[in-house]
Design an enzyme around this catalytic site. Sequence first.
Site, PDB file in Angstrom:
ATOM      1  N   HIS A   1       1.409 -15.210   7.556  1.00 57.09           N
ATOM      2  CA  HIS A   1       2.503 -14.353   8.040  1.00 57.09           C
ATOM      3  C   HIS A   1       2.209 -13.767   9.423  1.00 57.09           C
ATOM      4  O   HIS A   1       3.122 -13.270  10.084  1.00 57.09           O
ATOM      5  CB  HIS A   1       2.813 -13.237   7.027  1.00 57.09           C
TER       6      HIS A   1
ATOM      7  N   ASP B   1      -0.918 -17.586   1.911  1.00 56.16           N
ATOM      8  CA  ASP B   1      -0.931 -16.759   3.119  1.00 56.16           C
ATOM      9  C   ASP B   1      -2.188 -16.987   3.963  1.00 56.16           C
ATOM     10  O   ASP B   1      -2.709 -16.053   4.584  1.00 56.16           O
ATOM     11  CB  ASP B   1      -0.798 -15.280   2.769  1.00 56.16           C
TER      12      ASP B   1
ATOM     13  N   SER C   1      -3.849  -7.392   9.137  1.00 56.72           N
ATOM     14  CA  SER C   1      -3.667  -8.660   8.437  1.00 56.72           C
ATOM     15  C   SER C   1      -4.440  -9.777   9.124  1.00 56.72           C
ATOM     16  O   SER C   1      -4.342  -9.952  10.338  1.00 56.72           O
ATOM     17  CB  SER C   1      -2.183  -9.019   8.385  1.00 56.72           C
TER      18      SER C   1
ATOM     19  N   THR D   1      -5.078  -9.008   3.788  1.00 64.58           N
ATOM     20  CA  THR D   1      -3.742  -9.595   3.831  1.00 64.58           C
ATOM     21  C   THR D   1      -2.610  -8.613   3.630  1.00 64.58           C
ATOM     22  O   THR D   1      -1.525  -8.811   4.158  1.00 64.58           O
ATOM     23  CB  THR D   1      -3.618 -10.730   2.790  1.00 64.58           C
TER      24      THR D   1
END
Length: 485
Positions: A134, A164, A238, A254
């Site tokens: 992301h 992710d 992140s 994350t």
Amino acid sequence: MQNATKTPKRLLVALTLAAAFGGFAATAIREATQAPARAAPAATDTAALAPATVGALPTAVNGQPLPSLAPMLARVTPAVVSVHTKQRVRVSPFGNDPMFRRMFPELTQERINESLGSGVIVDAGNGYILTNHHVIEGADEVSVTLADGRTLSANFVGSDPDTDIAVMQVKADGLAALPLVSADTLRVGDFVVAVGNPFGIGQTVTSGIVSAVGRSGLRGLGFQNFIQTDASINPGNSGGALVNLNGELVGINTASFNPRGSMAGNIGLSFAIPTGLARNIMDQLIANDGVVIRGAFGVETQPVTRQLAQGLGLDDARGALVNRVYSGSAAAAAGVELGDVIVAADDQRIDGPDALRNFEGLQRVGSRVALDIRRDGEPMTLQVELREQPRTLAGVDLDERLDGAVFAELPERLRQAGANGVLVESVANGSRAAGSGLRAGDVVVAANSGRFDDLPGFRASFTRSPAQLVLRVVRGGRPYNALMR
């Protein structure tokens, strides 16, 4: 005698003020002691010098040096980078309406969206950097800033939205990398340190403990096996590093949880992807040209209700009840049958279909898994070797009326939110599917060809094609029926 009495009192007052005002007092004292010498009358009151004397921190307590994370972080921080992304978007006052965009192209403007995140260098020789999907999703340009101030252009290697994880690569000399160690040895209560670039303010270090391991069941976050920690992880963190006290990478930060939204800040519920999973996905992305190939059991399951548990002779209303076994699947080869209840996989408790799907999604092709099942109420263990799960399916292979459409599995974050069905990944211009109204991004949730929950089930539902093919499609949150001609 009177002066001797006042001096201890003033020392006590100075110590009290230093404790009350913390860093403010310490900073003021340090600045006073480090200021350039000035011409001034000689001090005659020794009590006035007391704050400078007592304000210095001790270098040892009971003969032992004060503990500090600084030596470990000196090795860690050079391997943590800030990630900058740019995405070009075209903005029109008419929104996404294609007709008005064509009629008034002069009113359409290009805008550049920028975002910040973090990343971790894990291979200095090849320049590989781990981050979150992301963080770089939809980016046209990606660059990273090293701890020494260098900014480098990064090449996209591949990413996996369902875990992710993303991999980038940079070319530079003098890179530092973090060693990856298994997070399987982490215990609740172990100390961990998070390093990243929260809110774009620059490299920041926070610390905490491991609050939980193997955390799953969080809505909208794909396949899950998270390390939970109370170390602060905020927007911009992140993709950054979660390390143990040896400076070894145990996780990729994350997400953080806050009921008021991520921008409200951290409340001690933060999550990191364990290094074992991150390494697995990274190795696949590098070896398979940016693609992750997952293993599959080849079954459809449903929850075990209390009534079903009684009928199946089970003590507990839990597990995944097998209601379909696909022909030629790994489950069929291992002897899984309709009516079997899967209660554990490799000693991991399976409470329902979601838990089984999450476990399955974290396995690679060829993995051997021990399934604990209940058949007619009796315990059994079956060894299953997972087979490749198809990523996409051409519509023409199912039915000529679907010619031009390509179907894919739903992103796992949608499944975690309760969605079922298949995604229309693309539709060729001028094709039969396009003529029937299908568009890329549609979600097919039902069809009169038969019942299905996912891509294998969608394929199996076309064993006998109906005379008229009708798909139940969700577009922009609104359902409608599409007659395929």
